[in-house]
Design a protein around this motif. Structure first.
Motif, PDB file in Angstrom:
ATOM      1  N   HIS A 110     -95.227 -70.381 107.562  1.00  0.00           N
ATOM      2  CA  HIS A 110     -95.214 -69.003 108.039  1.00  0.00           C
ATOM      3  C   HIS A 110     -95.004 -68.975 109.552  1.00  0.00           C
ATOM      4  O   HIS A 110     -95.754 -69.609 110.299  1.00  0.00           O
ATOM      5  N   ILE A 111     -93.962 -68.252 110.005  1.00  0.00           N
ATOM      6  CA  ILE A 111     -93.716 -68.073 111.438  1.00  0.00           C
ATOM      7  C   ILE A 111     -94.553 -66.902 111.922  1.00  0.00           C
ATOM      8  O   ILE A 111     -94.451 -65.791 111.394  1.00  0.00           O
ATOM      9  N   ILE A 112     -95.395 -67.134 112.914  1.00  0.00           N
ATOM     10  CA  ILE A 112     -96.304 -66.106 113.409  1.00  0.00           C
ATOM     11  C   ILE A 112     -95.520 -65.006 114.119  1.00  0.00           C
ATOM     12  O   ILE A 112     -94.767 -65.258 115.053  1.00  0.00           O
ATOM     13  N   ASP A 116     -99.826 -60.654 113.484  1.00  0.00           N
ATOM     14  CA  ASP A 116    -100.373 -61.597 112.502  1.00  0.00           C
ATOM     15  C   ASP A 116    -101.746 -62.098 112.928  1.00  0.00           C
ATOM     16  O   ASP A 116    -101.978 -62.385 114.111  1.00  0.00           O
ATOM     17  N   THR A 117    -102.645 -62.199 111.968  1.00  0.00           N
ATOM     18  CA  THR A 117    -103.967 -62.791 112.186  1.00  0.00           C
ATOM     19  C   THR A 117    -104.269 -63.694 110.996  1.00  0.00           C
ATOM     20  O   THR A 117    -103.569 -63.664 109.976  1.00  0.00           O
ATOM     21  N   LEU A 118    -105.323 -64.496 111.127  1.00  0.00           N
ATOM     22  CA  LEU A 118    -105.714 -65.339 110.005  1.00  0.00           C
ATOM     23  C   LEU A 118    -106.106 -64.489 108.798  1.00  0.00           C
ATOM     24  O   LEU A 118    -105.844 -64.855 107.648  1.00  0.00           O
ATOM     25  N   PHE A 119    -106.705 -63.329 109.066  1.00  0.00           N
ATOM     26  CA  PHE A 119    -107.086 -62.462 107.957  1.00  0.00           C
ATOM     27  C   PHE A 119    -105.855 -61.890 107.254  1.00  0.00           C
ATOM     28  O   PHE A 119    -105.819 -61.770 106.028  1.00  0.00           O
ATOM     29  N   SER A 120    -104.812 -61.530 108.033  1.00  0.00           N
ATOM     30  CA  SER A 120    -103.589 -61.006 107.405  1.00  0.00           C
ATOM     31  C   SER A 120    -102.897 -62.093 106.580  1.00  0.00           C
ATOM     32  O   SER A 120    -102.289 -61.806 105.548  1.00  0.00           O
ATOM     33  N   GLU A 130    -110.620 -70.634 106.124  1.00  0.00           N
ATOM     34  CA  GLU A 130    -111.033 -72.003 106.478  1.00  0.00           C
ATOM     35  C   GLU A 130    -110.078 -73.046 105.926  1.00  0.00           C
ATOM     36  O   GLU A 130    -109.843 -74.095 106.539  1.00  0.00           O
ATOM     37  N   VAL A 131    -109.502 -72.782 104.756  1.00  0.00           N
ATOM     38  CA  VAL A 131    -108.524 -73.706 104.175  1.00  0.00           C
ATOM     39  C   VAL A 131    -107.267 -73.739 105.035  1.00  0.00           C
ATOM     40  O   VAL A 131    -106.682 -74.806 105.277  1.00  0.00           O
ATOM     41  N   ILE A 132    -106.843 -72.562 105.536  1.00  0.00           N
ATOM     42  CA  ILE A 132    -105.668 -72.516 106.421  1.00  0.00           C
ATOM     43  C   ILE A 132    -105.944 -73.292 107.704  1.00  0.00           C
ATOM     44  O   ILE A 132    -105.106 -74.052 108.184  1.00  0.00           O
ATOM     45  N   ARG A 133    -107.151 -73.123 108.269  1.00  0.00           N
ATOM     46  CA  ARG A 133    -107.505 -73.840 109.513  1.00  0.00           C
ATOM     47  C   ARG A 133    -107.500 -75.362 109.295  1.00  0.00           C
ATOM     48  O   ARG A 133    -106.995 -76.114 110.122  1.00  0.00           O
ATOM     49  N   SER A 134    -108.068 -75.795 108.165  1.00  0.00           N
ATOM     50  CA  SER A 134    -108.135 -77.239 107.921  1.00  0.00           C
ATOM     51  C   SER A 134    -106.758 -77.847 107.711  1.00  0.00           C
ATOM     52  O   SER A 134    -106.553 -79.040 107.977  1.00  0.00           O
ATOM     53  N   SER A 135    -105.784 -77.026 107.260  1.00  0.00           N
ATOM     54  CA  SER A 135    -104.416 -77.530 107.067  1.00  0.00           C
ATOM     55  C   SER A 135    -103.620 -77.530 108.363  1.00  0.00           C
ATOM     56  O   SER A 135    -102.505 -78.056 108.405  1.00  0.00           O
ATOM     57  N   ASN A 136    -104.165 -76.920 109.418  1.00  0.00           N
ATOM     58  CA  ASN A 136    -103.488 -76.856 110.708  1.00  0.00           C
ATOM     59  C   ASN A 136    -104.464 -77.282 111.795  1.00  0.00           C
ATOM     60  O   ASN A 136    -104.977 -76.442 112.555  1.00  0.00           O
ATOM     61  N   PRO A 137    -104.772 -78.582 111.887  1.00  0.00           N
ATOM     62  CA  PRO A 137    -105.810 -79.066 112.823  1.00  0.00           C
ATOM     63  C   PRO A 137    -105.478 -78.788 114.289  1.00  0.00           C
ATOM     64  O   PRO A 137    -106.383 -78.734 115.121  1.00  0.00           O
ATOM     65  N   ASP A 138    -104.186 -78.614 114.618  1.00  0.00           N
ATOM     66  CA  ASP A 138    -103.807 -78.356 116.004  1.00  0.00           C
ATOM     67  C   ASP A 138    -103.871 -76.874 116.353  1.00  0.00           C
ATOM     68  O   ASP A 138    -103.534 -76.481 117.478  1.00  0.00           O
ATOM     69  N   MET A 139    -104.249 -76.045 115.432  1.00  0.00           N
ATOM     70  CA  MET A 139    -104.289 -74.596 115.670  1.00  0.00           C
ATOM     71  C   MET A 139    -105.391 -74.254 116.668  1.00  0.00           C
ATOM     72  O   MET A 139    -106.531 -74.685 116.534  1.00  0.00           O
ATOM     73  N   LEU A 143    -103.532 -67.324 117.449  1.00  0.00           N
ATOM     74  CA  LEU A 143    -102.227 -67.661 116.880  1.00  0.00           C
ATOM     75  C   LEU A 143    -101.150 -67.382 117.913  1.00  0.00           C
ATOM     76  O   LEU A 143    -101.063 -66.275 118.445  1.00  0.00           O
ATOM     77  N   SER A 144    -100.330 -68.377 118.208  1.00  0.00           N
ATOM     78  CA  SER A 144     -99.266 -68.227 119.204  1.00  0.00           C
ATOM     79  C   SER A 144     -98.029 -67.616 118.560  1.00  0.00           C
ATOM     80  O   SER A 144     -97.626 -68.001 117.457  1.00  0.00           O
ATOM     81  N   LEU A 145     -97.438 -66.653 119.261  1.00  0.00           N
ATOM     82  CA  LEU A 145     -96.232 -66.001 118.772  1.00  0.00           C
ATOM     83  C   LEU A 145     -95.125 -67.027 118.567  1.00  0.00           C
ATOM     84  O   LEU A 145     -94.806 -67.807 119.456  1.00  0.00           O
ATOM     85  N   GLY A 146     -94.554 -67.057 117.354  1.00  0.00           N
ATOM     86  CA  GLY A 146     -93.466 -67.966 117.051  1.00  0.00           C
ATOM     87  C   GLY A 146     -93.902 -69.315 116.532  1.00  0.00           C
ATOM     88  O   GLY A 146     -93.057 -70.108 116.103  1.00  0.00           O
TER      89      GLY A 146
END
Length: 646
Positions: A110-112, A116-120, A130-139, A143-146
């Protein structure tokens, strides 16, 4: 042999090109330095060895032509050390789709974008935050645009939630979309603390669709316990649904995308300007200052709220893909002013007109509308003289005569009426509400309702002559006593109701009334509940509904004030008639009852008053103040069975 060497050479060239392209992309490091030039934000990129304009373009995801234009370059050559401006483009084009794959076997990519938010992302993909965060450890925390977020593909297992059967203590409510703890508590008039105490699991987890919570049985209306039967032939039922959807698409195409509306309201703009100005003189110089905060001229207050409701409807129509051309005119209460306005509208193409609201100004515009064959809507008045003779007039507010007919039908066909009592003034034949007695007696005696029921009694009594004692002698202590008061005169009605409240402690009474009774603020609301009052009305606002809550929230955000009854009415009629124009074009008045628009407070059903007159809204609802101190509203069976509701 030549063929063999040529093949080897070709393979080497291809491999070299691939390695060169990879090397190019590896050597470009993205800059973090930004500058704003002419209102546009750009990265400042310093060209390094082995970098080309093409590799820089690919690295930043910005089209080559854009970089050439921003840096005023005519060729694609660059020099080591040259500083280039690279535009920070919108999120939609930060990373072209050709460079980013949308998904693979394990992830969505998904391109931010802006907003966009984690809830959206959770709402879109159904994957826990939390599952999304664990799959993106560098997050990072934001959320940075793009940037690209990997969303795991989770196999959804079909879960069957077994809801307990309702017992003598509890009703088991199944969670639906949009439900919250507060919303459910308000729906059943529970305190939030009590709701949580009965449902301790809601403290530990969020509400999930399909899950259930416990509600004390005594707080649940009877209609919640009526179970809907499953269709006998499921396949046939699905086929019927599909056919109905297809036929609706065929019958209701969008004929018109642009809606042209004229709105005539007494906004009293000059008076509002005057009362909000403070004029004083200093050394003979006139100085004008504006008052803060601004106040509204009292006679314009409701009409400004009506105008704001129209504006909110226009916003919603534009979100639905319609273009609305709204012409607004301040009529005050001046027919001469209106004549000048109409002179400037001779060559304006309009789909329909809303207003004016006063009879002396409405007549002027109705005559103009009839000559131009433009439908004109009377939004507020329940009595409009033009309705009987002008076929282009559409009256939204139901007349007293029609309300009387609806009350008569409700009493005759919806209720199991055994003891019917009309409590009337001493002389009332001249009142408009006398029509109610005429309609009831027609249903009972001419149409035979009275003769069908051997246990039914019908009585009339003058309250002026016999008072409370006379009414008491007519009441039954074994059946429900349905009482009709054919009057809207406030002092008289309040006097009778106050006396009936005394009798409600000993007798089972159901009082049937007019919509205006709900505005009699000198009566305690508790009296309505004691008398089991049922009001027949064209309007009702249920503040427990999600759509009402959404409208109020949008209204507050846009206008920084509270909507009133005029705001809801304006929103409904503007949306309804605009949708009708888009579906049926100029022929929409003949198809109004085919519309299926979700309204906030209204139940529209239009009927032509006579062969030469206009259309009147005769869609009504019943609002019942029941003895369990709950307000229920519904469309009566008589409205449907008599063909008066779509």
């Amino acid at each position: 042999m030549n063929y063999f060497f040529r093949s080897i050479l070709l393979i080497c060239l291809i491999l070299g090109a691939v390695n060169f392209a990879e090397a190019q992309s590896r050597t470009v490091e993205l800059s973090n330095n930004k500058v704003v030039v002419g209102g546009q934000t750009c990265f400042l990129h310093v060209v390094k060895e082995k970098q080309t304009l093409f590799s820089i373009s690919r690295a930043y995801g910005v089209d080559l032509a854009v970089i050439l234009q921003v840096n005023r370059k005519t060729d694609v050559t660059v020099n080591i050390g040259e500083v280039l401006r690279i535009p920070v483009v919108d999120a939609e084009t930060v990373l072209p789709s050709v460079l980013v794959k949308k998904e693979d076997d394990k992830f969505f990519y998904h391109i931010i974008k802006k907003g966009d938010t984690l809830f959206s992302l959770y709402r879109k993909y159904g994957v826990d935050v939390e599952v999304i965060r664990s799959s993106n450890p560098d997050m990072g925390p934001n959320l940075s645009l793009g940037s690209i977020v990997k969303v795991p593909k989770i196999k959804k297992e079909v879960q069957v939630n077994f809801t307990p059967k309702h017992d003598k203590y509890y009703y088991y409510y199944v969670i639906k979309q949009g439900d919250t703890e507060s919303a459910i508590s308000r729906k059943f008039f529970m305190k939030l603390r009590k709701f949580r105490k009965l449902n301790p699991k809601v403290k530990r987890t969020t509400l999930k669709i399909g899950d259930w919570v416990r509600i004390p049985r005594y707080l649940v209306p009877p209609e919640y316990f009526v179970e809907k039967g499953a269709p006998k032939d499921t396949i046939l039922e699905v086929q019927q649904v599909v056919d109905s959807v297809v036929s609706e698409v065929i019958l209701k195409p969008r004929i018109q995308n642009k809606i042209r509306i004229a709105l005539f309201l007494p906004l009293y703009l000059n008076a509002n300007d005057s009362i909000n100005r403070n004029v004083f003189y200093k050394d003979t110089i006139e100085i004008i200052t504006e008052l803060e905060p601004r106040v509204l001229y009292s006679r314009s207050h409701d009409f400004i709220r009506f105008y704001q409701g129209v504006l909110l409807a226009v916003d919603s129509l534009q979100k639905d893909g319609l273009s609305v051309d709204l012409h607004v005119f301040d009529t005050e209460k001046n027919p001469e002013r209106l004549q000048r306005i109409l002179a400037g509208l001779q060559y304006t193409d309009l789909d329909f007109i809303i207003g004016p609201v006063y009879q002396n100004t409405f007549s002027v515009v109705a005559d103009f509308a009839q000559r131009r064959r433009i439908p004109i809507i009377s939004p507020l008045s329940p009595k409009n003289s033009e309705l009987q003779t002008n076929p282009f007039v559409i009256q939204i507010n139901t007349s007293v005569k029609s309300i009387c007919g609806k009350i008569s039908d409700f009493v005759s066909y919806d209720l199991d009426t055994r003891n019917l009592i009309v409590v009337h003034p001493d002389r009332y034949e001249h009142l408009n509400e006398f029509q109610l007695v005429t309609d009831i007696e027609r249903n009972l005696f001419e149409k035979g309702k009275y003769w069908e029921n051997d246990d039914m009694t019908y009585k009339k009594i003058s309250f002026d002559e016999y008072g409370l004692f006379g009414i008491e002698r007519m009441l039954s202590d074994t059946v429900e006593n349905v009482i009709i008061i054919p009057s809207t005169l406030q002092p008289y009605v309040e006097n009778i109701i106050s006396n009936l409240n005394i009798l409600s402690q000993r007798f089972d009474i159901r009082l049937i009334g007019f919509p205006v009774w709900q505005r009699f603020n000198s009566l305690d609301a508790e009296i309505f509940y004691n008398l089991n009052l049922s009001v027949i009305t064209p309007y009702n606002i249920d503040y427990k509904e999600v759509k009402i809550d959404s409208f109020v929230s949008d209204f507050r955000d846009k206008f920084k004030c509270e909507p009133n009854d005029f705001s809801f009415r304006a929103f409904d009629l503007c949306r309804y008639f605009s949708k009708a124009v888009s579906s049926f074009g100029r022929a929409f008045p003949g198809h109004l009852n085919k519309m299926n628009v979700d309204l906030l407070q209204s139940n529209y059903h239009f009927k032509r008053v006579n062969a030469f007159g206009g259309l009147e809204n005769q869609g009504i609802q019943v609002v019942n103040y029941s003895r369990d101190f709950r307000i229920r509203h519904y469309i009566p069976k008589s409205q449907k069975s008599l063909g008066l509701s779509e």
